[in-house]
Structure formats: structure tokens, C-alpha cells
Design an enzyme around this catalytic site. Structure first.
Site, PDB file in Angstrom:
ATOM      1  N   ARG A  10       5.209 -48.292 -18.918  1.00 47.14           N
ATOM      2  CA  ARG A  10       4.438 -48.539 -17.687  1.00 47.14           C
ATOM      3  C   ARG A  10       4.399 -47.275 -16.830  1.00 47.14           C
ATOM      4  NH1 ARG A  10       6.977 -53.974 -17.806  1.00 47.14           N
ATOM      5  NH2 ARG A  10       8.793 -53.168 -16.709  1.00 47.14           N
ATOM      6  N   PHE A  18      -3.698 -58.677 -20.953  1.00 50.57           N
ATOM      7  CA  PHE A  18      -2.403 -59.369 -21.093  1.00 50.57           C
ATOM      8  C   PHE A  18      -1.457 -58.802 -20.009  1.00 50.57           C
ATOM      9  CE2 PHE A  18      -4.203 -58.946 -25.405  1.00 50.57           C
ATOM     10  CZ  PHE A  18      -4.265 -60.263 -25.828  1.00 50.57           C
ATOM     11  N   SER A  41      -4.289 -64.895 -18.940  1.00 49.03           N
ATOM     12  CA  SER A  41      -4.704 -66.297 -19.090  1.00 49.03           C
ATOM     13  C   SER A  41      -3.907 -67.253 -18.194  1.00 49.03           C
ATOM     14  CB  SER A  41      -4.592 -66.734 -20.551  1.00 49.03           C
ATOM     15  OG  SER A  41      -3.255 -66.603 -20.984  1.00 49.03           O
ATOM     16  N   ALA A  83      -8.006 -63.369 -23.307  1.00 45.37           N
ATOM     17  CA  ALA A  83      -8.261 -61.951 -23.579  1.00 45.37           C
ATOM     18  C   ALA A  83      -9.299 -61.760 -24.694  1.00 45.37           C
ATOM     19  CB  ALA A  83      -6.955 -61.267 -23.976  1.00 45.37           C
ATOM     20  N   ASP A 122      -1.252 -55.157 -23.990  1.00 49.55           N
ATOM     21  CA  ASP A 122       0.160 -55.490 -24.183  1.00 49.55           C
ATOM     22  C   ASP A 122       0.295 -56.982 -24.504  1.00 49.55           C
ATOM     23  OD1 ASP A 122       2.903 -55.410 -24.279  1.00 49.55           O
ATOM     24  OD2 ASP A 122       3.174 -55.486 -22.104  1.00 49.55           O
ATOM     25  N   CYS A 139       4.848 -56.094 -29.928  1.00 49.31           N
ATOM     26  CA  CYS A 139       6.282 -56.411 -29.889  1.00 49.31           C
ATOM     27  C   CYS A 139       6.668 -57.299 -31.059  1.00 49.31           C
ATOM     28  CB  CYS A 139       6.664 -57.037 -28.551  1.00 49.31           C
ATOM     29  SG  CYS A 139       5.743 -58.518 -28.165  1.00 49.31           S
TER      30      CYS A 139
HETATM   31  N1  SAH Z   1       2.307 -56.189 -19.708  1.00 49.14           N
HETATM   32  C1  SAH Z   1       3.251 -57.133 -19.175  1.00 49.14           C
HETATM   33  C2  SAH Z   1       3.792 -58.101 -20.212  1.00 49.14           C
HETATM   34  C3  SAH Z   1       2.737 -58.871 -20.980  1.00 49.14           C
HETATM   35  S1  SAH Z   1       3.353 -60.291 -21.745  1.00 49.14           S
HETATM   36  C4  SAH Z   1       4.370 -56.364 -18.460  1.00 49.14           C
HETATM   37  O1  SAH Z   1       4.561 -55.165 -18.712  1.00 49.14           O
HETATM   38  O2  SAH Z   1       5.076 -56.975 -17.652  1.00 49.14           O
HETATM   39  C5  SAH Z   1       1.912 -61.008 -22.358  1.00 49.14           C
HETATM   40  C6  SAH Z   1       1.055 -61.741 -21.325  1.00 49.14           C
HETATM   41  O3  SAH Z   1      -0.131 -62.135 -22.010  1.00 49.14           O
HETATM   42  C7  SAH Z   1       1.649 -63.008 -20.738  1.00 49.14           C
HETATM   43  O4  SAH Z   1       1.574 -62.937 -19.340  1.00 49.14           O
HETATM   44  C8  SAH Z   1       0.760 -64.154 -21.243  1.00 49.14           C
HETATM   45  O5  SAH Z   1       0.533 -65.152 -20.268  1.00 49.14           O
HETATM   46  C9  SAH Z   1      -0.524 -63.416 -21.529  1.00 49.14           C
HETATM   47  N2  SAH Z   1      -1.357 -64.001 -22.588  1.00 49.14           N
HETATM   48  C10 SAH Z   1      -0.955 -64.567 -23.747  1.00 49.14           C
HETATM   49  N3  SAH Z   1      -2.013 -64.912 -24.494  1.00 49.14           N
HETATM   50  C11 SAH Z   1      -3.121 -64.548 -23.798  1.00 49.14           C
HETATM   51  C12 SAH Z   1      -4.512 -64.621 -24.058  1.00 49.14           C
HETATM   52  N4  SAH Z   1      -4.978 -65.141 -25.184  1.00 49.14           N
HETATM   53  N5  SAH Z   1      -5.352 -64.140 -23.130  1.00 49.14           N
HETATM   54  C13 SAH Z   1      -4.888 -63.582 -21.980  1.00 49.14           C
HETATM   55  N6  SAH Z   1      -3.582 -63.492 -21.683  1.00 49.14           N
HETATM   56  C14 SAH Z   1      -2.705 -63.966 -22.577  1.00 49.14           C
END
Ligand code: SAH
Length: 384
Positions: free
Chosen positions: A200, A215, A237, A265, A285, A325
Site C-alpha cells: 500500500r 476490491f 461489493s 468487481a 487486490d 493471496c
Molecule cells: N485491498 C484491501 C484488502 C482487500 S480484501 C486492503 O489492503 O485492505 C478483498 C475485498 O474484496 C473485500 O473487502 C471483499 O468484500 C471484496 N470483494 C470480494 N469479492 C468481490 C467482488 N466480486 N467484487 C467486489 N468486491 C469484492
């Protein structure tokens, strides 16, 4: 243990699988002595009767495992973190196998500690561990966040409780000059994704122009990116996380730069591609698309789709920051997928940096399972 188990053990891996255990003197979880095929002493380990990971090695020595032993190991992990000068007061103090403390996670969020004991063998020692943490760290409260679903594989109950002092619902932490709210009791993992911290921060240096953060969770990447970029659009989401993104943006005086689209997404990226939207920087991410080997093919398609779309959304000389991850999706799988996506998108990729988890999440070469996070910073240019 079998001869195969012994060879595996000699490779230095800290786990022994149940299929490599031939005889047991006890079926009780806790501390056991691990013997080789000729009944020779091999190690002392934590035993989990219900898990495929039967033994997690604590030491290959015949030393006494008592309170002083745990204290020494926890002390060494804390010492390692002090030397890192982590640019945040939210940090991982103990990272399980990598600190020689298998299945133990200790994270600090300012004055609060969040602890997970993720195996049946370790569960036997958790009171000792809480006690040692109380004595070694001047924490205002310790939260046991043993609500991680992985505990079900260990036949352990899901528990969430305060075990020392007081732990509020929320605390504000600081990460490289930015402030973020953390829901200690409800946030993902132990409250936040500490493993992405260094990425980040680097994203904060690399982002420019019109940026997209897909995400987003609670917008931590987005806030870092907004320090340099003109605007950051977040796609997330979860409605609750989307609200939190705006709160975090405001908390850092970045509300004029950050906007949120509460959307799936995949739908968002497809639509943005079809409607010809463009960005200078895109960050991806996603959650782990591949949690077991059986999910590999579907997960691969998921990773390729989002990366291909992101490459097409980038303006000339754009930057793609892309993470995975999934442990079952190796570095070379990830790189192969990126090459295929670049081919289909008709772009060239130039590696700026390939990284992993933040420095307070160390990895061991003999324990690849701990090295799950991959993050690539790529300069993307149209193919001539
Ligand atoms: N980048 C963040 C962590 C991301 S974790 C950080 O550094 O803190 C992944 C995220 O993606 C979660 O918040 C989850 O709610 C979201 N997510 C999961 N599937 C998704 C989708 N299909 N579309 C959009 N968001 C999604």
C-alpha cells in the site's frame, strides 16, 4: 513416523501430515514427541488429532517446553519486529511458523492485541500465551479472535472474547501517516489486512492521475494512492466496507479525491471496458480465488479476467498493481497468467517490482505455505 515422513521432516518443513504417522501413544491434542521410523527422537511438536496437519514442530531439540520456552520464543519474535521499524502501529508481532510458533498469530493495533491460536495442539497452551503477552506487552486489552473458520478443521470451537483488559469495538491506527479505523471484533482476519501494508505504501508512491482501486475493503490502498493521484475510484461489493472507505477518506482529508462504487468487481470491470473508461493506475487486490487445488482452473480464469480487463482499462504508460493471496497459485502460475492476459490485451509488461507480504510477515524457505502473497507493480504499454 514413516520413512517418507522422515525425509519430509529432514527437508526442514515444520509440519508432519497424519498420513505419515504410523503409531501414536496418545490421541490427546497438545505437546508430543515425534519419533522416526527407528523410534529415534526427531522433534517435539504440537499434535492435532483431527487435522491433516497432525504435527507442527516446535523444536528439533530435547529442550524443556515450559513457560520460559514460550516466553523466549515470543520475546524473540517481538525483538525481530522492533528491529524492523514498521511504519505503523498496526503490525504483526508473531507470525506462526515463521517465528517458530506454529499456528500462533499476534497482531497489535495500537494498544490492543488480537490473538489467534489456530491448532488443537496450541489451544492447550493458549492461557500460558495470553499470560506471557500480558506480562511482556503493556497492552490495554487482548482480544482472542478465534473465530477463524480454519479452526473447524481442528475440531475447535469458534471463540471471540476479551481475555485481558478492555477491547473497544473500534480503534484508529496509523499507517505511514494515514489514519484508519479498525473494527477489532468484526474486521476481516484479525481486523485488517496487515500483510499488504508495504505494498500500500509503495502504491502511494506509484499512483498517479486517475486511479482505480478494485476490491478495496476499507480503502487503505485507495487512501495511500490518493496522496499522489488526482482521484481514486474504489470498487467494493460489501456495503459496510464501502461506507467505511468514505469514512477513512474523510478521516485523512481525502474525501474530495476518493469515490466509491458498491459493485461486483467482475461486472464493473466488464462494463468499464465496454464503455471505454480509462485510468492511469489500477490496483487489483482480490480475495483468494483459489483456496484448494480443486479451485485452480476456475480461479485461474478469475485472475486472468480481472487482470486482462485492468490492462485494457489502462491509459498508455499506465501502472498495474496486482496481487494474489492464493497459496495454491504460485509465483510462476501468476506470472504465466499475467503474460497470457498481456498477450490477449495486446500490451507489454515491464516489471517495476515483484513483492510479497510486509516485512513483519517473514517467510521461511522451507515453509512455502507462509509465502502466499504476491504483488506485482507493472508498467503497461501498448504493444507496438
Ligand atoms: N485491498 C484491501 C484488502 C482487500 S480484501 C486492503 O489492503 O485492505 C478483498 C475485498 O474484496 C473485500 O473487502 C471483499 O468484500 C471484496 N470483494 C470480494 N469479492 C468481490 C467482488 N466480486 N467484487 C467486489 N468486491 C469484492
Amino acid at each position: 513416523m514413516t520413512a517418507k515422513g522422515l525425509r519430509w521432516f529432514q527437508s526442514g518443513h515444520p509440519w508432519i501430515f497424519s498420513s505419515d504417522i504410523v503409531a501414536k501413544e496418545t490421541n490427546e491434542p497438545g505437546l508430543v514427541t515425534l519419533l522416526g521410523p527407528k523410534s529415534e527422537f526427531c522433534a517435539q511438536a504440537l499434535y492435532s488429532p483431527h487435522s491433516k496437519i497432525a504435527c507442527r514442530i516446535l523444536t528439533r531439540e530435547k529442550e524443556t517446553i515450559d513457560r520460559a520456552w514460550w516466553q523466549k520464543k515470543i520475546g524473540a519474535a517481538l525483538q525481530k519486529r522492533r528491529a524492523l521499524n514498521v511504519p505503523s502501529n498496526a503490525k504483526r508481532l508473531v507470525f506462526a511458523e515463521a517465528d517458530g510458533l506454529p499456528s500462533l498469530i499476534v497482531d497489535a493495533y495500537g494498544p490492543y492485541l488480537v490473538v489467534q491460536t489456530l491448532s488443537a495442539g496450541l489451544e492447550k497452551f493458549k492461557e500460558t500465551i495470553f499470560d506471557i503477552l500480558k506480562s511482556m506487552i503493556d497492552a490495554e486489552g487482548i482480544l482472542e479472535r478465534n473465530d477463524a473458520p480454519i479452526r473447524k478443521k481442528e475440531n475447535l470451537p469458534l471463540i471471540k472474547q476479551c481475555v485481558a483488559g478492555e477491547v473497544p469495538k473500534q480503534t484508529i491506527i496509523e499507517e505511514s501517516g494515514l489514519k484508519f479505523a479498525v473494527d477489532l471484533w468484526e474486521g476481516q482476519k484479525t481486523g485488517a489486512f496487515l500483510d499488504q501494508r508495504d505494498n500500500r505504501i509503495f502504491a502511494g508512491f506509484k499512483a498517479e492521475g486517475k486511479a482505480l482501486d478494485v476490491f478495496s475493503y476499507e480503502g487503505w490502498f485507495a487512501c495511500h494512492m490518493a496522496k499522489k493521484a488526482d482521484s481514486v475510484l474504489c470498487v467494493e461489493s460489501s456495503k459496510k466496507s464501502a461506507e467505511r472507505i468514505l469514512e477513512n477518506a474523510k478521516r485523512n482529508g481525502l474525501e474530495n479525491k476518493i469515490s466509491v462504487e458498491t459493485a461486483d468487481a467482475f461486472d464493473f470491470l466488464k462494463n468499464a471496458d465496454h464503455t471505454g473508461q480509462h485510468f492511469n493506475t489500477v490496483n487489483l487486490d482480490p480475495p483468494a480465488f483459489i483456496k484448494t487445488t480443486s479451485e485452480r482452473e476456475r480461479g485461474y480464469r478469475g485472475y486472468k479476467e480481472i487482470n486482462l480487463r485492468a490492462m485494457k482499462l489502462l491509459k498508455p504508460k499506465g501502472t498495474l498493481i496486482t496481487s494474489s493471496c492464493s497459496f495454491h497459485f504460485s509465483k510462476s502460475d501468476f506470472e504465466g497468467m499475467l503474460e497470457e492476459a498481456a498477450h490477449d490485451a495486446n500490451v507489454d509488461l515491464n516489471l517495476i517490482a515483484g513483492t510479497g507480504a510486509a516485512l513483519d510477515h517473514p517467510t521461511l524457505p522451507q515453509f512455502p505455505e507462509g509465502d502466499y502473497l504476491k504483488c506485482y507493480f507493472l508498467a503497461v504499454a501498448a504493444r507496438s
